[in-house]
Design an enzyme around this catalytic site. Structure first.
Site, PDB file in Angstrom:
ATOM      1  N   HIS A   1      33.961  32.965  21.006  1.00 29.75           N
ATOM      2  CA  HIS A   1      34.809  33.320  19.859  1.00 29.75           C
ATOM      3  C   HIS A   1      34.144  34.359  18.958  1.00 29.75           C
ATOM      4  O   HIS A   1      34.757  35.337  18.558  1.00 29.75           O
ATOM      5  CB  HIS A   1      35.132  32.059  19.049  1.00 29.75           C
ATOM      6  CG  HIS A   1      35.815  32.376  17.768  1.00 29.75           C
ATOM      7  ND1 HIS A   1      37.173  32.573  17.702  1.00 29.75           N
ATOM      8  CD2 HIS A   1      35.333  32.628  16.538  1.00 29.75           C
ATOM      9  CE1 HIS A   1      37.468  32.894  16.465  1.00 29.75           C
ATOM     10  NE2 HIS A   1      36.381  32.932  15.741  1.00 29.75           N
TER      11      HIS A   1
ATOM     12  N   ARG B   1      49.746  38.244  29.003  1.00 27.05           N
ATOM     13  CA  ARG B   1      49.568  36.913  29.609  1.00 27.05           C
ATOM     14  C   ARG B   1      50.420  35.920  28.820  1.00 27.05           C
ATOM     15  O   ARG B   1      49.997  35.466  27.759  1.00 27.05           O
ATOM     16  CB  ARG B   1      48.100  36.489  29.538  1.00 27.05           C
ATOM     17  CG  ARG B   1      47.145  37.288  30.414  1.00 27.05           C
ATOM     18  CD  ARG B   1      45.725  36.738  30.271  1.00 27.05           C
ATOM     19  NE  ARG B   1      44.850  37.149  31.348  1.00 27.05           N
ATOM     20  CZ  ARG B   1      43.925  38.109  31.237  1.00 27.05           C
ATOM     21  NH1 ARG B   1      43.772  38.764  30.112  1.00 27.05           N
ATOM     22  NH2 ARG B   1      43.155  38.408  32.262  1.00 27.05           N
TER      23      ARG B   1
ATOM     24  N   ARG C   1      53.757  39.389  32.350  1.00 25.54           N
ATOM     25  CA  ARG C   1      53.528  38.539  33.518  1.00 25.54           C
ATOM     26  C   ARG C   1      54.174  37.182  33.261  1.00 25.54           C
ATOM     27  O   ARG C   1      53.964  36.580  32.209  1.00 25.54           O
ATOM     28  CB  ARG C   1      52.015  38.367  33.723  1.00 25.54           C
ATOM     29  CG  ARG C   1      51.698  37.405  34.845  1.00 25.54           C
ATOM     30  CD  ARG C   1      50.233  37.389  35.153  1.00 25.54           C
ATOM     31  NE  ARG C   1      49.494  36.568  34.212  1.00 25.54           N
ATOM     32  CZ  ARG C   1      48.164  36.463  34.216  1.00 25.54           C
ATOM     33  NH1 ARG C   1      47.454  37.163  35.073  1.00 25.54           N
ATOM     34  NH2 ARG C   1      47.549  35.697  33.354  1.00 25.54           N
TER      35      ARG C   1
ATOM     36  N   GLU D   1      46.458  39.757  43.691  1.00 23.44           N
ATOM     37  CA  GLU D   1      45.200  39.044  43.390  1.00 23.44           C
ATOM     38  C   GLU D   1      44.841  38.062  44.488  1.00 23.44           C
ATOM     39  O   GLU D   1      43.885  37.313  44.374  1.00 23.44           O
ATOM     40  CB  GLU D   1      45.275  38.360  42.018  1.00 23.44           C
ATOM     41  CG  GLU D   1      46.510  37.511  41.782  1.00 23.44           C
ATOM     42  CD  GLU D   1      46.633  37.010  40.334  1.00 23.44           C
ATOM     43  OE1 GLU D   1      45.649  37.042  39.587  1.00 23.44           O
ATOM     44  OE2 GLU D   1      47.746  36.580  39.965  1.00 23.44           O
TER      45      GLU D   1
ATOM     46  N   ASN E   1      40.148  39.939  38.778  1.00 24.53           N
ATOM     47  CA  ASN E   1      39.425  38.713  38.401  1.00 24.53           C
ATOM     48  C   ASN E   1      39.605  37.662  39.488  1.00 24.53           C
ATOM     49  O   ASN E   1      38.664  36.985  39.874  1.00 24.53           O
ATOM     50  CB  ASN E   1      39.945  38.157  37.069  1.00 24.53           C
ATOM     51  CG  ASN E   1      39.837  39.165  35.948  1.00 24.53           C
ATOM     52  OD1 ASN E   1      39.160  40.171  36.090  1.00 24.53           O
ATOM     53  ND2 ASN E   1      40.514  38.915  34.847  1.00 24.53           N
ATOM     54  N   ASP E   2      40.826  37.535  39.960  1.00 21.73           N
ATOM     55  CA  ASP E   2      41.084  36.564  41.033  1.00 21.73           C
ATOM     56  C   ASP E   2      40.855  37.170  42.417  1.00 21.73           C
ATOM     57  O   ASP E   2      40.376  36.484  43.314  1.00 21.73           O
ATOM     58  CB  ASP E   2      42.515  36.023  40.929  1.00 21.73           C
ATOM     59  CG  ASP E   2      42.603  34.921  39.882  1.00 21.73           C
ATOM     60  OD1 ASP E   2      41.699  34.082  39.847  1.00 21.73           O
ATOM     61  OD2 ASP E   2      43.570  34.917  39.096  1.00 21.73           O
TER      62      ASP E   2
ATOM     63  N   ARG F   1      35.158  31.795  40.274  1.00 22.40           N
ATOM     64  CA  ARG F   1      34.802  32.730  39.207  1.00 22.40           C
ATOM     65  C   ARG F   1      34.174  32.044  38.000  1.00 22.40           C
ATOM     66  O   ARG F   1      33.713  32.696  37.073  1.00 22.40           O
ATOM     67  CB  ARG F   1      36.016  33.592  38.814  1.00 22.40           C
ATOM     68  CG  ARG F   1      37.105  32.909  38.035  1.00 22.40           C
ATOM     69  CD  ARG F   1      38.383  33.768  38.018  1.00 22.40           C
ATOM     70  NE  ARG F   1      38.857  34.066  36.679  1.00 22.40           N
ATOM     71  CZ  ARG F   1      40.057  34.571  36.398  1.00 22.40           C
ATOM     72  NH1 ARG F   1      40.912  34.858  37.363  1.00 22.40           N
ATOM     73  NH2 ARG F   1      40.414  34.815  35.166  1.00 22.40           N
TER      74      ARG F   1
ATOM     75  N   CYS G   1      44.785  45.216  36.112  1.00 21.19           N
ATOM     76  CA  CYS G   1      44.661  44.526  34.823  1.00 21.19           C
ATOM     77  C   CYS G   1      43.511  43.540  34.818  1.00 21.19           C
ATOM     78  O   CYS G   1      43.299  42.824  33.853  1.00 21.19           O
ATOM     79  CB  CYS G   1      45.970  43.849  34.448  1.00 21.19           C
ATOM     80  SG  CYS G   1      46.529  42.680  35.686  1.00 21.19           S
TER      81      CYS G   1
HETATM   82  C1  PEP Z   1      43.249  38.712  37.285  1.00 17.14           C
HETATM   83  O1  PEP Z   1      43.233  37.740  38.041  1.00 17.14           O
HETATM   84  O2  PEP Z   1      42.608  39.758  37.500  1.00 17.14           O
HETATM   85  C2  PEP Z   1      44.042  38.688  36.065  1.00 17.14           C
HETATM   86  C3  PEP Z   1      44.198  39.759  35.321  1.00 17.14           C
HETATM   87  O3  PEP Z   1      44.594  37.504  35.715  1.00 17.14           O
HETATM   88  P1  PEP Z   1      43.848  36.299  34.976  1.00 17.14           P
HETATM   89  O4  PEP Z   1      42.499  36.806  34.532  1.00 17.14           O
HETATM   90  O5  PEP Z   1      44.743  35.921  33.860  1.00 17.14           O
HETATM   91  O6  PEP Z   1      43.776  35.302  36.075  1.00 17.14           O
HETATM   92 MG    MG Z   2      44.655  36.098  37.893  1.00 16.30          MG
END
Ligand code: PEP
Ligand code: MG
Length: 571
Positions: free
Chosen positions: A190, A297, A333, A432, A455-456, A466, A503
């Site tokens: 935070h 999101r 999304r 993803e 990210n995924d 992750r 993203c």
């Molecule tokens: C991702 O998976 O890259 C993504 C942007 O979604 P989140 O981080 O919300 O899973």
């Molecule tokens: Mg994701």
């Protein structure tokens, strides 16, 4: 003698000022057995009221001094103190176990805090900080202890703290607080997020800094390199003044790019967008020159509450974002819940592998009423701007086709009822999941756009959780396997005349940007504070050179090799 402490660079910039130790008293919670629990509950209720009254006053004062948005934190604290699930659990513990309120509060709060802390998303982790913060206030009152009020600081200082609570940060006045360092926390804690939004330098994770510093000692916080220098020598002060001036000059240069397009030196244009979690985040994206919202999101609309948001609530949230963006693209999304992001009120069974389980689009396709409500909210809002809808966690073509046909059904129903819906809504997917990345040629024929969720995608491609520290060395954005998947996605989209965004965090990464440019990514969506730096970086490189760079790294053996090579060309 000066002491240099290494920490985590949480918010960029350099400051030199006197130390202000912001150290709240540690409370000693002792378990006591009681016979008159009714009286104890009454005392607890009184202290809740006292805390609420104090928070109301703080909200008013903060909103006058620092603005509505900073004051909002206190509204959410009042809400926590009004949350029956939280408060009732404490009262029940007092009544059934015949214990004192401090003890019951401490235990129940710890349970809620650990639940939120274990969520991967930074917004949800912020809620843990909120609960911790408001619990501290309430405990203080139950124990009769006064809290430090940081809004009384009236000279230039660097705040040194174990951790900053959200209410501490809300009360920090930018005029006097030049930077801060906290002993705990990471880049997404935070306090780090707040520092970036306040645009003050911060270093977190400086372990035992408090034990090495006294009030008024001179401190340098280097938020670029993650260093804190206590009691610097004259030479160090001189050296950092030069560094500070250079960084400030750079910022002035970046700020000039706020209203510019994002173009490479050889004339190739891309779009830079921001990722948001709530309508309030839009302003930050615009302040930093965002050309779009590349990822909204929507899960946050559903979280931290007792029941599903209504169609009306959702409509207003989406409309607010679209209107603030004034026709600039907004990619929303649909609900990406499940996995680590739980909605307690849906009462879903615990799973062995939540990241591979009943989540996101899988859940929406089954709980269709909930999905259709969101889609109607979105469709009704679509007339207020440039809306693009995307579905998360798409693994098969069939999932996309089903989701799209439900969307079109709802559109038709609304239109039959005489409700206006935009005819220009693009429909896309998050890429993803590796199966979708591999089948990008087929998806590209049916979708309007792709947004790569690295990210995924990284977690699923390298089979690396992750959130698991033990295997984080395998979380490799620059692994050629990831780069090859990205290339495939972009090539197949372009071959079918579709655009591709990204993203995931990788889109704002200095090392990844040159490669992504070379691979032909059209849109980069990142946290607001990264936008201007990325624009500056892109405006200094050549797309044709990056095409050659990308080709080269795709054939490298390891992520390290890729990283080392890009670092040399960035120098
Ligand atoms: C991702 O998976 O890259 C993504 C942007 O979604 P989140 O981080 O919300 O899973
Ligand atoms: Mg994701």
């Amino acid at each position: 003698m000066s002491i240099t402490i290494e920490g985590i660079a949480a918010s960029p910039g350099i400051c030199i000022a006197k130390a202000f130790r912001l150290q709240h008293q540690e409370y000693q919670i002792v378990k006591k057995s009681l016979t008159n629990t009714e009286e104890e509950i009454e005392r607890f209720e009184k202290m809740i009221e006292k805390s609420k009254a104090e928070l109301e006053a703080l909200k008013l004062e903060t909103s006058k001094k620092l603005g509505e948005d900073k004051a909002a934190i206190f509204a959410s604290h009042i809400l926590i103190l009004s949350d029956p699930e939280f408060i009732q659990a404490i009262k029940e513990k007092v009544a059934t176990e015949q214990v004192n309120a401090e003890f019951a509060l401490d235990e129940i709060a710890a349970m809620f805090i650990s639940m939120f802390e274990n969520m991967e998303n930074e917004y949800m982790r912020e809620r843990a900080a909120d609960i911790r913060d408001v619990t501290k206030r309430l405990l203080g009152h139950l124990l009769g202890v006064e809290m430090i009020n940081p809004s009384t600081i009236s000279e230039e200082v660097v705040i040194i703290a174990k951790d900053l609570t959200p209410s501490d940060t809300a009360q920090l006045n930018r005029q006097y607080v030049k930077g801060f360092t906290t002993e705990i926390g990471g880049r997404t804690s935070h306090s780090a997020i707040m520092a970036r939004s306040m645009e003050i330098p911060a270093v977190v994770g400086t372990k035992n800094v408090l034990s090495q510093i006294e009030n008024n000692m001179l401190v340098i916080v280097d938020g670029n390199d993650g260093k804190v220098i206590l009691n610097p020598t004259d030479d160090e002060v001189k050296q950092y003044k030069v560094k500070k001036a250079a960084y400030e000059k750079q910022q002035v240069e970046w700020a000039k790019l706020k209203n510019e397009k994002t173009i490479t030196i050889d004339g190739h244009q891309v779009e830079l967008g921001g990722n948001i979690g709530t309508p309030q985040d839009v302003q930050g994206v615009l302040n930093f020159g965002g050309e779009a919202i590349g990822l909204y999101r929507t899960e946050f609309l559903y979280m931290g509450r007792e029941q599903l948001p209504t169609e009306e609530e959702q409509y207003h949230a989406y409309k607010a974002v679209l209107e603030s963006m004034e026709n600039k693209p907004v990619v929303v999304r649909t609900l990406d819940i499940g996995g680590d992001k739980e909605l307690p009120y849906l009462d879903l069974p615990k799973e062995m592998n939540p990241f591979l389980g009943f989540r996101a689009i899988r859940l929406c396709l089954e709980m269709q009423e909930m999905f259709r409500t969101q889609l109607r909210g979105l469709l009704r809002a679509s007339v207020f701007g440039n809306l693009k809808i995307m579905f998360p966690m798409i693994a098969t073509l069939d999932e996309f086709r089903q989701a799209k046909s439900i969307l079109l059904e709802e559109k038709e129903k609304l239109q039959k009822d005489g409700i206006e819906v935009s005819d220009n809504i693009e429909i896309g997917i998050m890429v993803e999941i590796p199966s979708t990345a591999v089948m990008a040629d087929l998806f590209a024929k049916e979708v309007d756009f792709f947004s790569i969720g690295t990210n995924d995608l990284i977690q699923y491609t390298l089979a690396v959780d992750r959130m698991n520290e033990r295997v984080s060395y395998l979380y490799q954005p620059y692994n050629p396997a990831i780069l090859r998947l990205i290339k495939n996605i972009i090539d197949k989209a372009h071959h079918n005349g579709k655009w591709v965004g990204m993203c995931g965090e990788m889109a704002g990464d200095e090392i990844a940007i040159p490669i992504l440019l070379g691979l032909g990514l059209d849109e980069f969506s990142m946290s607001a504070t990264s936008i201007l730096k990325a624009r500056s970086q892109i405006s200094r490189i050549s797309r044709s050179e990056m095409i050659a760079v990308a080709e080269k790294v795709l054939n490298m053996d390891t992520a390290e090799e890729v990283k080392d090579y890009i670092e040399t060309i960035l120098k």
